[in-house]
Design a protein around this motif. Structure first.
Motif, PDB file in Angstrom:
ATOM      1  N   GLY A  93     -11.161  -7.326   6.965  1.00 10.33           N
ATOM      2  CA  GLY A  93     -10.031  -6.415   7.150  1.00 10.33           C
ATOM      3  C   GLY A  93      -9.589  -5.787   5.833  1.00 10.33           C
ATOM      4  N   ARG A  94      -9.567  -6.593   4.770  1.00 11.66           N
ATOM      5  CA  ARG A  94      -9.191  -6.064   3.457  1.00 11.66           C
ATOM      6  C   ARG A  94     -10.200  -5.025   2.983  1.00 11.66           C
ATOM      7  NH1 ARG A  94     -10.539  -5.991  -1.472  1.00 11.66           N
ATOM      8  NH2 ARG A  94     -12.314  -7.366  -1.233  1.00 11.66           N
ATOM      9  N   ARG A  95     -11.480  -5.330   3.150  1.00 13.90           N
ATOM     10  CA  ARG A  95     -12.520  -4.390   2.725  1.00 13.90           C
ATOM     11  C   ARG A  95     -12.467  -3.107   3.546  1.00 13.90           C
ATOM     12  NH1 ARG A  95     -17.831  -8.208   1.610  1.00 13.90           N
ATOM     13  NH2 ARG A  95     -16.794  -9.587   0.124  1.00 13.90           N
ATOM     14  N   ARG A  96     -12.147  -3.232   4.812  1.00 15.10           N
ATOM     15  CA  ARG A  96     -12.036  -2.041   5.655  1.00 15.10           C
ATOM     16  C   ARG A  96     -10.924  -1.137   5.148  1.00 15.10           C
ATOM     17  NH1 ARG A  96      -9.345  -1.047  11.261  1.00 15.10           N
ATOM     18  NH2 ARG A  96     -10.268   0.948  11.739  1.00 15.10           N
ATOM     19  N   LYS A  97      -9.808  -1.745   4.774  1.00 19.75           N
ATOM     20  CA  LYS A  97      -8.673  -0.962   4.273  1.00 19.75           C
ATOM     21  C   LYS A  97      -9.016  -0.203   3.001  1.00 19.75           C
ATOM     22  CE  LYS A  97      -4.905  -3.308   3.561  1.00 19.75           C
ATOM     23  NZ  LYS A  97      -3.681  -4.088   3.578  1.00 19.75           N
ATOM     24  N   GLU A  98      -9.825  -0.811   2.153  1.00 18.54           N
ATOM     25  CA  GLU A  98     -10.129  -0.156   0.878  1.00 18.54           C
ATOM     26  C   GLU A  98     -11.363   0.734   0.935  1.00 18.54           C
ATOM     27  OE1 GLU A  98     -12.741  -3.500  -1.569  1.00 18.54           O
ATOM     28  OE2 GLU A  98     -10.627  -3.270  -2.003  1.00 18.54           O
ATOM     29  N   SER A  99     -12.098   0.707   2.039  1.00 14.89           N
ATOM     30  CA  SER A  99     -13.308   1.521   2.118  1.00 14.89           C
ATOM     31  C   SER A  99     -12.954   3.004   2.197  1.00 14.89           C
ATOM     32  CB  SER A  99     -14.173   1.126   3.308  1.00 14.89           C
ATOM     33  OG  SER A  99     -13.543   1.459   4.515  1.00 14.89           O
ATOM     34  N   ILE A 100     -13.806   3.787   1.635  1.00 15.62           N
ATOM     35  CA  ILE A 100     -13.602   5.236   1.608  1.00 15.62           C
ATOM     36  C   ILE A 100     -14.016   5.812   2.949  1.00 15.62           C
ATOM     37  CG2 ILE A 100     -14.340   7.388   0.517  1.00 15.62           C
ATOM     38  CD1 ILE A 100     -14.909   5.680  -2.021  1.00 15.62           C
ATOM     39  N   GLN A 101     -13.129   6.585   3.526  1.00 17.21           N
ATOM     40  CA  GLN A 101     -13.441   7.240   4.788  1.00 17.21           C
ATOM     41  C   GLN A 101     -14.235   8.509   4.489  1.00 17.21           C
ATOM     42  OE1 GLN A 101     -12.736   6.112   7.902  1.00 17.21           O
ATOM     43  NE2 GLN A 101     -12.003   4.267   6.899  1.00 17.21           N
ATOM     44  N   ILE A 102     -15.439   8.579   5.025  1.00 18.58           N
ATOM     45  CA  ILE A 102     -16.262   9.765   4.837  1.00 18.58           C
ATOM     46  C   ILE A 102     -15.748  10.844   5.782  1.00 18.58           C
ATOM     47  CG2 ILE A 102     -18.592  10.715   5.058  1.00 18.58           C
ATOM     48  CD1 ILE A 102     -19.595   7.831   4.470  1.00 18.58           C
ATOM     49  N   GLU A 103     -15.425  11.975   5.214  1.00 22.26           N
ATOM     50  CA  GLU A 103     -14.909  13.088   6.015  1.00 22.26           C
ATOM     51  C   GLU A 103     -16.047  13.715   6.800  1.00 22.26           C
ATOM     52  OE1 GLU A 103     -12.242  15.413   7.824  1.00 22.26           O
ATOM     53  OE2 GLU A 103     -11.783  13.776   6.471  1.00 22.26           O
ATOM     54  N   ARG A 104     -15.890  13.732   8.092  1.00 24.89           N
ATOM     55  CA  ARG A 104     -16.890  14.350   8.959  1.00 24.89           C
ATOM     56  C   ARG A 104     -16.581  15.831   9.082  1.00 24.89           C
ATOM     57  NH1 ARG A 104     -16.029  10.480  13.936  1.00 24.89           N
ATOM     58  NH2 ARG A 104     -13.938  10.790  13.201  1.00 24.89           N
ATOM     59  N   PRO A 105     -17.620  16.669   9.038  1.00 27.05           N
ATOM     60  CA  PRO A 105     -17.375  18.108   9.102  1.00 27.05           C
ATOM     61  C   PRO A 105     -16.883  18.545  10.488  1.00 27.05           C
ATOM     62  CG  PRO A 105     -19.716  17.669   9.233  1.00 27.05           C
ATOM     63  CD  PRO A 105     -19.046  16.351   8.953  1.00 27.05           C
TER      64      PRO A 105
END
Length: 186
Positions: A93-105
């Motif tokens: 859960g912690r890693r999910r919070k800090e992961s970078i969200q890749i912007e989908r076009p």
């Protein structure tokens, strides 16, 4: 009076069944933790045990995530394996919070679809048929290669397309295929 074990609860109250029937968001933190640890002790159910653990962390998941294996093992019914499961889940859960969200076009025009997908197909000597599955904001949920064929034909099974659209809860689809000959009239 003996305790009622979870398997004796009404099906709609059991954490696993509740998650399947009503979704993950309706479960309490204690119920989610109970699914992780699987069982409680002779004296209390997994849910009761998890309520006690959460109570010791002031019902704060951040406080719970700071506990070590030894801290969790102080609770009767929590051994090393269950403690490690709880810590691993909180770390995910912690890693999910800090992961970078890749912007989908946003693919809301044929030109944007072409720019997004042209390199996937441009030099192929054979036909391919792809489907892009989109959400309501025209952003990609999934993409799938449906068929690969010769230089003038590729098989397509509509059932595969529709099944995946339903599975990923797509709002719309874009069907894409190439013409290796370069002839757009055939």
């Amino acid at each position: 009076m003996s305790k009622l074990v979870i398997r004796e609860w009404a099906e709609s109250d059991r954490p696993r069944e509740k998650l399947l029937e009503q979704g993950r968001r309706v479960l309490s933190d204690a119920e989610l933790l109970a699914i992780l640890i699987g069982s409680g002790s002779r004296d209390e159910t997994a849910v009761e045990l998890c309520r006690r653990i959460l109570s010791s962390a002031q019902h704060n998941l951040d406080n719970l995530s700071k506990m070590e294996v030894i801290d969790l093992c102080n609770f009767k019914g929590i051994g090393e394996a269950k403690a490690i499961s709880i810590i691993a889940a909180l770390e995910l859960g912690r890693r999910r919070k800090e992961s970078i969200q890749i912007e989908r076009p946003v693919l809301n025009s044929s030109k944007r679809v072409y720019e997004y997908f042209k390199y996937q197909l441009q030099d192929l000597p054979h036909e391919e048929f792809w489907v892009l599955y989109l959400n309501t904001a025209c952003k990609i949920l999934d993409k799938q290669l449906i068929g690969r064929g010769g230089n003038d034909f590729t098989p397509v099974d509509v059932r595969i397309i529709l099944r995946n659209a339903l599975n990923c809860k797509a709002n719309s689809m874009i069907l894409i295929h190439n013409h290796p000959s370069g002839n757009l009239t055939c």
